[in-house]
Design a protein around this motif. Structure first.
Motif, mmCIF file in Angstrom:
data_model
loop_
_atom_site.group_PDB
_atom_site.id
_atom_site.type_symbol
_atom_site.label_atom_id
_atom_site.label_comp_id
_atom_site.label_asym_id
_atom_site.label_seq_id
_atom_site.Cartn_x
_atom_site.Cartn_y
_atom_site.Cartn_z
ATOM 1 N N ILE A 174 -7.273 0.424 6.965
ATOM 2 C CA ILE A 174 -6.999 0.963 5.628
ATOM 3 C C ILE A 174 -8.276 1.167 4.811
ATOM 4 O O ILE A 174 -8.350 2.057 3.963
ATOM 5 C CB ILE A 174 -6.015 0.042 4.861
ATOM 6 C CG1 ILE A 174 -5.446 0.784 3.650
ATOM 7 C CG2 ILE A 174 -6.684 -1.271 4.464
ATOM 8 C CD1 ILE A 174 -4.320 0.041 2.960
ATOM 9 N N SER A 178 5.612 3.221 1.670
ATOM 10 C CA SER A 178 4.784 2.048 1.382
ATOM 11 C C SER A 178 4.832 1.053 2.526
ATOM 12 O O SER A 178 5.809 0.999 3.281
ATOM 13 C CB SER A 178 5.257 1.375 0.084
ATOM 14 O OG SER A 178 6.644 1.072 0.148
ATOM 15 N N PHE A 236 -4.745 6.050 -1.007
ATOM 16 C CA PHE A 236 -3.617 5.132 -1.217
ATOM 17 C C PHE A 236 -3.854 4.349 -2.502
ATOM 18 O O PHE A 236 -4.950 4.329 -3.058
ATOM 19 C CB PHE A 236 -3.492 4.164 -0.031
ATOM 20 C CG PHE A 236 -4.621 3.164 0.058
ATOM 21 C CD1 PHE A 236 -4.506 1.903 -0.508
ATOM 22 C CD2 PHE A 236 -5.822 3.501 0.698
ATOM 23 C CE1 PHE A 236 -5.544 0.986 -0.435
ATOM 24 C CE2 PHE A 236 -6.865 2.590 0.775
ATOM 25 C CZ PHE A 236 -6.737 1.331 0.196
ATOM 26 N N ILE A 284 -2.319 0.522 -4.608
ATOM 27 C CA ILE A 284 -1.591 -0.731 -4.428
ATOM 28 C C ILE A 284 -0.476 -0.829 -5.461
ATOM 29 O O ILE A 284 -0.690 -0.598 -6.653
ATOM 30 C CB ILE A 284 -2.531 -1.939 -4.566
ATOM 31 C CG1 ILE A 284 -3.630 -1.876 -3.509
ATOM 32 C CG2 ILE A 284 -1.751 -3.253 -4.443
ATOM 33 C CD1 ILE A 284 -3.124 -1.926 -2.081
ATOM 34 N N ALA A 303 0.862 -1.181 0.000
ATOM 35 C CA ALA A 303 0.000 0.000 0.000
ATOM 36 C C ALA A 303 0.898 1.231 0.000
ATOM 37 O O ALA A 303 1.785 1.367 0.840
ATOM 38 C CB ALA A 303 -0.902 0.001 1.232
ATOM 39 N N TYR A 346 -9.308 4.494 -1.923
ATOM 40 C CA TYR A 346 -8.441 3.579 -2.674
ATOM 41 C C TYR A 346 -8.442 4.002 -4.139
ATOM 42 O O TYR A 346 -9.511 4.090 -4.765
ATOM 43 C CB TYR A 346 -8.957 2.145 -2.514
ATOM 44 C CG TYR A 346 -8.286 1.120 -3.400
ATOM 45 C CD1 TYR A 346 -6.909 1.115 -3.601
ATOM 46 C CD2 TYR A 346 -9.044 0.129 -4.021
ATOM 47 C CE1 TYR A 346 -6.309 0.159 -4.395
ATOM 48 C CE2 TYR A 346 -8.452 -0.842 -4.810
ATOM 49 C CZ TYR A 346 -7.079 -0.819 -5.000
ATOM 50 O OH TYR A 346 -6.482 -1.760 -5.791
#
Length: 306
Positions: free
Chosen positions: A194, A266, A249, A251, A177, A199
């Motif tokens: 999270i 991260s 955030f 991925i 992340a 996202y």
């Protein structure tokens, strides 16, 4: 008549000696003599008068020398012209990668400058997994770079074999992340909350339930609960700008390695289901060019440092 026969004759005429011509051309005297005799027989003329001091051109030989010399010079000039062009002709090298970072980062690894001494045309593409495989299989890309979750490794190998490709493991990583360095989660290192943060999806073919273009687990399997806010974009700079200026955030397949563009940090996602394998993809039994070998060497070093 061959160009070699003409070259032997022209050199013998220049030196006035079969022996000296042979020494100059690093060949045997008999090769020069045979070439001259074959030309004389083919054109039904006497080219040289043989004497104890060497050879002298006959009248027919002097006329023949004019044409032969012109042909030899033209051939030599043509060879020199294309040797120069070939020397400076750019090398072509194409990379297809599932993530743009792995396409351009090996180029930035070059530090001594020699990589840029060779004229080249580089094509660095970001593609889906299927497109990486198709690009290498069809010859549109010289090298492919892809990754897969642990559970999909056997399927990936099978796809490569069907397409006549060889996959070599470059290394392993896990999903991370990525967020701004002063994000609350960076301080706490606790990912249990999270899902409360936005996202941002940055993969072109990703939908709301998948991370990549193959099934690799839904968001609900990665997090305790699906994120309450999902932002989808096909532009990585848009994604980075959002994350840099908010608590959002995204991925990443590796720790953040993109340099000081933004002050990012991260956190690795725990769990075996988040483990990734990285592979280079080449046509079976193919050999990379020197440029490609240099690129792959930097890529392998990059992977070791992750």
């Amino acid at each position: 008549m061959t160009f070699q026969q003409l070259a032997y004759f022209v050199t013998a005429a220049q030196y006035g000696s079969i022996n000296q011509a042979a020494e100059h051309l690093y060949t045997h005297q008999s090769n020069i003599s045979n070439a001259v005799r074959q030309l004389e027989e083919e054109f039904s003329i006497q080219i040289f008068d043989r004497t104890s001091k060497g050879v002298q051109l006959t009248k027919a030989g002097r006329e023949f020398l004019t044409y032969a010399q012109d042909l030899v010079w033209r051939k030599e000039n043509l060879e020199k012209l294309y040797q120069v062009r070939t020397k400076h002709q750019p090398q072509h090298f194409s990379v297809a990668a599932m993530r743009s970072f792995f396409a351009y980062a090996p180029v930035l690894e070059e530090t001594d400058g020699s990589f840029w001494d060779t004229p080249m045309i580089l094509r660095l593409q970001k593609c889906s997994r299927r497109d990486v495989i198709e690009s290498v299989a069809s010859g549109r890309a010289d090298l492919g770079i892809l990754f897969a979750m642990e559970d999909h490794t056997s399927r990936l190998m099978q796809m490569g074999r069907i397409k006549g490709l060889e996959l070599a493991c470059l290394g392993k990583s896990c999903l991370h992340a990525v967020m701004r360095a002063d994000h609350p989660l960076i301080r706490s290192r606790d990912l249990s909350a999270i899902s409360a943060y936005p996202y941002v999806i940055i993969e072109n073919q990703e939908d709301y339930s998948r991370l990549y273009d193959e099934e690799s687990g839904s968001i609900s399997s990665l997090f305790a609960a699906a994120p309450s806010v999902i932002i989808s974009t096909n532009d990585s700079m848009t994604c980075q700008s959002i994350v840099a200026h908010s608590d959002a955030f995204f991925i990443s397949t590796t720790p953040w390695k993109h340099g000081p563009h933004y002050d990012f940090a991260s956190i690795p996602l725990p769990g075996k289901e988040n483990q990734l394998n990285f592979y280079s993809v080449l046509p079976a039994h193919a050999e990379l060019s020197p440029l490609g070998q240099t690129y792959l060497k930097h890529l392998q070093r990059l992977m070791r440092e992750l």
